[in-house]
Design a protein around this motif. Structure first.
Motif, short mmCIF file in Angstrom:
data_model
loop_
_atom_site.label_atom_id
_atom_site.label_comp_id
_atom_site.label_asym_id
_atom_site.label_seq_id
_atom_site.Cartn_x
_atom_site.Cartn_y
_atom_site.Cartn_z
N VAL A 71 0.83 -1.21 0.00
CA VAL A 71 0.00 0.00 0.00
C VAL A 71 0.86 1.26 0.00
O VAL A 71 0.61 2.21 -0.76
CB VAL A 71 -0.96 0.00 1.21
N VAL A 72 1.91 1.27 0.82
CA VAL A 72 2.79 2.44 0.86
C VAL A 72 3.51 2.63 -0.47
O VAL A 72 3.57 3.73 -1.01
CB VAL A 72 3.81 2.31 2.01
N SER A 73 4.05 1.53 -1.02
CA SER A 73 4.74 1.62 -2.30
C SER A 73 3.80 2.11 -3.39
O SER A 73 4.15 3.01 -4.16
CB SER A 73 5.32 0.26 -2.69
N ALA A 74 2.59 1.54 -3.46
CA ALA A 74 1.63 1.93 -4.49
C ALA A 74 1.18 3.38 -4.31
O ALA A 74 0.99 4.11 -5.30
CB ALA A 74 0.42 1.00 -4.45
N THR A 75 1.03 3.84 -3.08
CA THR A 75 0.61 5.22 -2.83
C THR A 75 1.64 6.21 -3.36
O THR A 75 1.29 7.19 -4.03
CB THR A 75 0.38 5.44 -1.33
N TRP A 76 2.91 5.94 -3.08
CA TRP A 76 3.96 6.83 -3.58
C TRP A 76 4.12 6.72 -5.09
O TRP A 76 4.37 7.73 -5.76
CB TRP A 76 5.27 6.53 -2.86
N LEU A 77 3.98 5.52 -5.62
CA LEU A 77 4.06 5.37 -7.07
C LEU A 77 2.95 6.17 -7.75
O LEU A 77 3.19 6.90 -8.73
CB LEU A 77 3.94 3.90 -7.46
N ARG A 78 1.73 6.04 -7.25
CA ARG A 78 0.61 6.76 -7.86
C ARG A 78 0.81 8.27 -7.78
O ARG A 78 0.54 8.99 -8.74
CB ARG A 78 -0.70 6.36 -7.17
N TRP A 79 1.30 8.74 -6.63
CA TRP A 79 1.52 10.18 -6.48
C TRP A 79 2.56 10.66 -7.49
O TRP A 79 2.38 11.68 -8.17
CB TRP A 79 2.00 10.48 -5.06
N ALA A 80 3.67 9.92 -7.61
CA ALA A 80 4.74 10.33 -8.52
C ALA A 80 4.30 10.20 -9.98
O ALA A 80 4.63 11.06 -10.82
CB ALA A 80 5.98 9.48 -8.27
N ILE A 81 3.55 9.15 -10.31
CA ILE A 81 3.08 8.97 -11.68
C ILE A 81 2.11 10.08 -12.06
O ILE A 81 2.17 10.64 -13.16
CB ILE A 81 2.42 7.58 -11.83
N ARG A 82 1.22 10.42 -11.15
CA ARG A 82 0.27 11.52 -11.41
C ARG A 82 1.03 12.81 -11.70
O ARG A 82 0.69 13.56 -12.63
CB ARG A 82 -0.66 11.70 -10.22
#
Length: 368
Positions: free
Chosen positions: A330-341
């Motif tokens: 969840v933490v990894s995906a949250t940061w990935l989504r923020w950076a991708i956005r």
């Protein structure tokens, strides 16, 4: 005086030992072309096979259940699964590769494993087969999945890879999610691999994105032996050219290599994201290094496009830092989504993919 005969006679321990030694050499792919009367009888007696046509699959299922009896977290169980190829993405590996992977579980050389640990693994697997027959499985056993972390086995279910289109990043952007081993993906320009800050790739038998890509990209001879460890070789060239052999790079650094043998699957580049810092016997990943790595991947894609005059339109990210790096999915995906956005706001034509190995992890990131 005649005795009532059981429909199927049970094999002896010694018979199982003899056949398991042969099976370890030829691998599961050779089951249909060889005769294993003891294992066949065991599969029939245990209800894993209904008849001659299903014997190979029945033997494989029986051995998978025996490994579960040994313990998927136990050294013996993990080594047996590797040695016999009881993993969907490793069942066709040659005998030496399977032995090397099993030796890695114990941290010894393949030759030492052959002399010391392998006989014990075979013996205990035979004992486990007999234990399965004495105490049959009452319900269908779950797929042999292994472990996801801590040097365990690759996660491998019976369900085929899944592709989920248009997982939202925010109201206006989305990515494509793949529930699949990363090395099975096709026609994605750039696959991102998670590395440590020394850019040392994982061993080919490790259950990691790095190890999987390294193995899949390697060039092999007709006998299946690796003749060019492409990704490691090119990373070594980059480290020497940049004066960093044996020295760490800044966390979040991204280094490009060719795809090696993965070019046959339509992959054009592998981007190695250095996000994990070694710490004692594990790694640490700062979530901010994920954001830096994502930004570096987008920037590098634009740079290579400008320099080489070809479009690199699609990138695929694993859950950076969610293995031995210690971050939760969840933490990894949250940061990935923020950076991708953040990056797609500046580069909206880029197609983004994310890959996870199983549906449980996909649910953890909120995609299913």
């Amino acid at each position: 005086m005649s005795q009532e005969q059981s429909p199927v006679s049970l094999p002896s321990y010694d018979q199982l030992i003899d056949e398991l030694r042969i099976l370890r050499r030829i691998g599961l792919a050779g089951l249909r072309g060889a005769d294993f009367p003891a294992l066949r009888a065991a599969a029939l007696a245990g209800g894993f096979s209904a008849g001659p046509d299903s014997v190979p699959a029945g033997i494989e299922a029986l051995l998978g259940e025996a490994v579960r009896r040994l313990g998927e977290k136990d050294l013996l169980g993990r080594a047996a699964a590797h040695a016999f190829g009881l993993l969907p993405d490793r069942r066709g590996d040659p005998a030496y590769e399977r032995r090397k992977a099993a030796a890695g579980v114990y941290g010894v050389t393949p030759e030492r494993f052959r002399k010391h640990q392998e006989p014990q693994v075979v013996q205990q697997l035979a004992e486990a087969v007999l234990a399965v027959l004495r105490n049959p499985v009452r319900e269908p056993a779950p797929a042999f999945t292994g472990q996801n972390r801590g040097g365990g086995l690759r996660t491998a279910g019976l369900e085929p890879p899944l592709r989920v289109e248009r997982v939202p990043v925010d109201a206006s952007t989305s990515f494509t999610l793949h529930v699949s081993p990363i090395e099975l993906l096709r026609d994605i320009d750039i696959l991102v691999s998670s590395e440590n800050v020394y850019l040392e790739m994982s061993k080919t038998f490790r259950p990691t994105v790095s190890g999987s890509l390294r193995l899949a990209a390697a060039v092999r001879d007709p006998a299946g032996e690796i003749v060019d460890d492409v990704l490691v070789r090119e990373l070594g060239d980059w480290l020497r050219a940049n004066g960093r052999p044996g020295l760490p790079v800044r966390s979040g650094t991204v280094v490009p290599t060719s795809p090696g043998a993965l070019a046959a699957r339509g992959v054009r580049r592998i981007y190695h994201a250095a996000v994990a810092t070694p710490y004692e016997d594990t790694y640490r990943v700062g979530p901010e290094s994920i954001a830096r790595a994502v930004a570096s991947c987008f920037a590098l894609a634009r740079e290579e496009e400008a320099r080489e005059g070809r479009r690199l339109s699609s990138l695929c990210f694993p859950l950076l830092g969610a293995g031995r790096g210690g971050l939760t999915p969840v933490v990894s995906a949250t940061w990935l989504r923020w950076a991708i956005r953040d990056e797609l706001a500046r580069d909206p034509d880029r197609q983004v993919h994310m890959v996870v190995r199983d549906r449980e992890m996909a649910r953890a990131v909120g995609a299913l």
